[in-house]
Design an enzyme around this catalytic site. Sequence first.
Site, PDB file in Angstrom:
ATOM      1  CB  CYS A   7      62.368  35.728  45.537  1.00 14.79           C
ATOM      2  SG  CYS A   7      61.383  36.579  46.754  1.00 14.79           S
ATOM      3  CB  THR A  39      55.543  33.229  46.227  1.00 12.69           C
ATOM      4  OG1 THR A  39      55.833  34.622  46.101  1.00 12.69           O
ATOM      5  CG2 THR A  39      55.780  32.527  44.904  1.00 12.69           C
ATOM      6  NE  ARG A  99      65.476  35.561  53.667  1.00  7.72           N
ATOM      7  CZ  ARG A  99      64.204  35.964  53.641  1.00  7.72           C
ATOM      8  NH1 ARG A  99      63.243  35.065  53.695  1.00  7.72           N
ATOM      9  NH2 ARG A  99      63.898  37.243  53.548  1.00  7.72           N
TER      10      ARG A  99
HETATM   11  C1  UDX Z   1      63.291  39.382  43.268  1.00  5.70           C
HETATM   12  C2  UDX Z   1      62.398  40.003  42.173  1.00  5.70           C
HETATM   13  O1  UDX Z   1      63.152  41.006  41.470  1.00  5.70           O
HETATM   14  C3  UDX Z   1      61.129  40.589  42.778  1.00  5.70           C
HETATM   15  O2  UDX Z   1      60.289  41.078  41.729  1.00  5.70           O
HETATM   16  C4  UDX Z   1      60.405  39.498  43.568  1.00  5.70           C
HETATM   17  O3  UDX Z   1      59.252  40.040  44.193  1.00  5.70           O
HETATM   18  C5  UDX Z   1      61.330  38.881  44.614  1.00  5.70           C
HETATM   19  O4  UDX Z   1      62.536  38.399  43.985  1.00  5.70           O
HETATM   20  P1  UDX Z   1      64.978  40.298  45.110  1.00  5.70           P
HETATM   21  O5  UDX Z   1      65.285  38.866  45.402  1.00  5.70           O
HETATM   22  O6  UDX Z   1      64.725  41.234  46.234  1.00  5.70           O
HETATM   23  O7  UDX Z   1      63.704  40.417  44.143  1.00  5.70           O
HETATM   24  O8  UDX Z   1      66.257  40.891  44.322  1.00  5.70           O
HETATM   25  P2  UDX Z   1      66.720  41.208  42.844  1.00  5.70           P
HETATM   26  O9  UDX Z   1      67.250  42.593  42.831  1.00  5.70           O
HETATM   27  O10 UDX Z   1      65.718  40.888  41.824  1.00  5.70           O
HETATM   28  O11 UDX Z   1      67.983  40.219  42.703  1.00  5.70           O
HETATM   29  C6  UDX Z   1      67.860  38.813  42.810  1.00  5.70           C
HETATM   30  C7  UDX Z   1      69.202  38.155  42.602  1.00  5.70           C
HETATM   31  O12 UDX Z   1      69.628  38.253  41.242  1.00  5.70           O
HETATM   32  C8  UDX Z   1      70.347  38.774  43.412  1.00  5.70           C
HETATM   33  O13 UDX Z   1      71.207  37.749  43.836  1.00  5.70           O
HETATM   34  C9  UDX Z   1      71.046  39.686  42.412  1.00  5.70           C
HETATM   35  O14 UDX Z   1      72.393  39.928  42.743  1.00  5.70           O
HETATM   36  C10 UDX Z   1      70.913  38.857  41.156  1.00  5.70           C
HETATM   37  N1  UDX Z   1      70.956  39.671  39.933  1.00  5.70           N
HETATM   38  C11 UDX Z   1      69.979  40.577  39.693  1.00  5.70           C
HETATM   39  C12 UDX Z   1      71.967  39.471  39.004  1.00  5.70           C
HETATM   40  O15 UDX Z   1      72.863  38.644  39.198  1.00  5.70           O
HETATM   41  N2  UDX Z   1      71.957  40.216  37.859  1.00  5.70           N
HETATM   42  C13 UDX Z   1      70.981  41.122  37.590  1.00  5.70           C
HETATM   43  O16 UDX Z   1      71.035  41.743  36.514  1.00  5.70           O
HETATM   44  C14 UDX Z   1      69.973  41.320  38.534  1.00  5.70           C
END
Ligand code: UDX
Length: 433
Positions: free
Chosen positions: A258, A121, A325
């Site tokens: 991310c 990214t 992380r």
């Molecule tokens: C994210 C993006 O979804 C993905 O497309 C990108 O490539 C990388 O970043 P990731 O960090 O693996 O992926 O996890 P994700 O499941 O999206 O959750 C990110 C954060 O948001 C977590 O802390 C999760 O607990 C939180 N979250 C997610 C919420 O609090 N509520 C939600 O409805 C969804």
Amino acid sequence: MRLTVIGTGFVGVVTSAVFAKFGNQVIGLDIDESKIATLNDGHAPFFEPQLDDLLQEALAAKTLTFTTDYQQAISEAQVIFIAVGTPSAPDGTADLRYVELATKAMAPHLKDGTIVALKSTVPPGTSNKVREILVSNTNKIFYVASLPEFLKEGSAVYDTLNPDRVVIGATEPQVIETLLQLHEPLSGKRIIISPESAQMAKYSANAYLAQRITFINQIANLCEKNGANIQEVIQAIGADARIGNHYWYPGLGYGGSCFPKDVKELAAYARSVGEADSLLVKIDELNDARIFNKMQEFGEAIGGFAGKSIAILGLSFKPNTNDMREAPSLKVIPYLLEQGATITAHDPQAMEEAKALLEGITYAADAYEAAKGAQVIMLLVEWSQLTNLDLRKLKARSNKQCCFIDTRNQYDPKLVVQAGFTYVGIGMKQVRL
Ligand code: UDX
């Protein structure tokens, strides 16, 4: 096709394994020798469902190998993916040091016609930087493209095999053709745009999702003030097809490798192009402050944390990963310790990783053991092992007076109360015995 993937983090390892599965000849390249040895042994250097099986299949089929040798990895490659880390610098901008190092290191070994595709990214404009470095270090003909990755940790293999879309940021027709061919076995819409648009799309997708989570958390705060229930509110507004009720369950804010980083980087990028007054800055501030604010409120709801014995359930940043992380536990546990609480914690996968980062707590083999004598049980991560607990068994282990704080709204408050707990959720009234 002969492919090389530079960087053996989540994106790099999953990309290598998936393209090798499709019969391409893939070399994964990293400067970290111990990681390369682990990978050549058929193991990812982190926990990710299905990934070790995929690696072992590809290694056995001899379509995949890992090395630290640039010459060996680059000299025959038709497509080189750059999938190295881009951590945030202290001012929030993306630190492109590893992208630049990888580009410089590959340049002398390139053959004519190679496509260098950025998967890391990176801010818009980075393709030009990569091009400039290559021009100064090789006379060979090369092409630069941007192929942003949208996989989620915990379902990285599934997401890579079943993407919603494949974004190809490229302009030369032969590059687009090759990259389309390479992605042929994957489902999902093909979106062919400029490298700058591809890079903006990646940041914007993450920033949009992060703002969606921040928005619902703000609404949850309001619900707590007026007796509304956030789950009912989501049900009602989510029925609007323009909105939908997916991907905005409330909690302690977003974490992981991310969202926090990408929101900060996009805010820093906005600042750098004269757009300092940005919504992104506010999203970042709200998310940063959220855990502290919620902990204070929880503390007030239960008469303070001082002297309390607390069971923490879930330590990773989300389920199905051992990635710590920006995990909520890294803020929650130091806060509770500072308040004078005693902590016993359990996580299905991340306890080893947590031990390196969190001091002064006890680790338990399962949730029931963690709950022994607990006056507070706090669910931080919705691991399936932690969201289907036998509440009566849990209550039998815990203190007579025990409050169940469900930071992911995973349990039915009525059932928790029937089992003998006081229930505190997010975006709803506390439910007492
Ligand atoms: C994210 C993006 O979804 C993905 O497309 C990108 O490539 C990388 O970043 P990731 O960090 O693996 O992926 O996890 P994700 O499941 O999206 O959750 C990110 C954060 O948001 C977590 O802390 C999760 O607990 C939180 N979250 C997610 C919420 O609090 N509520 C939600 O409805 C969804």
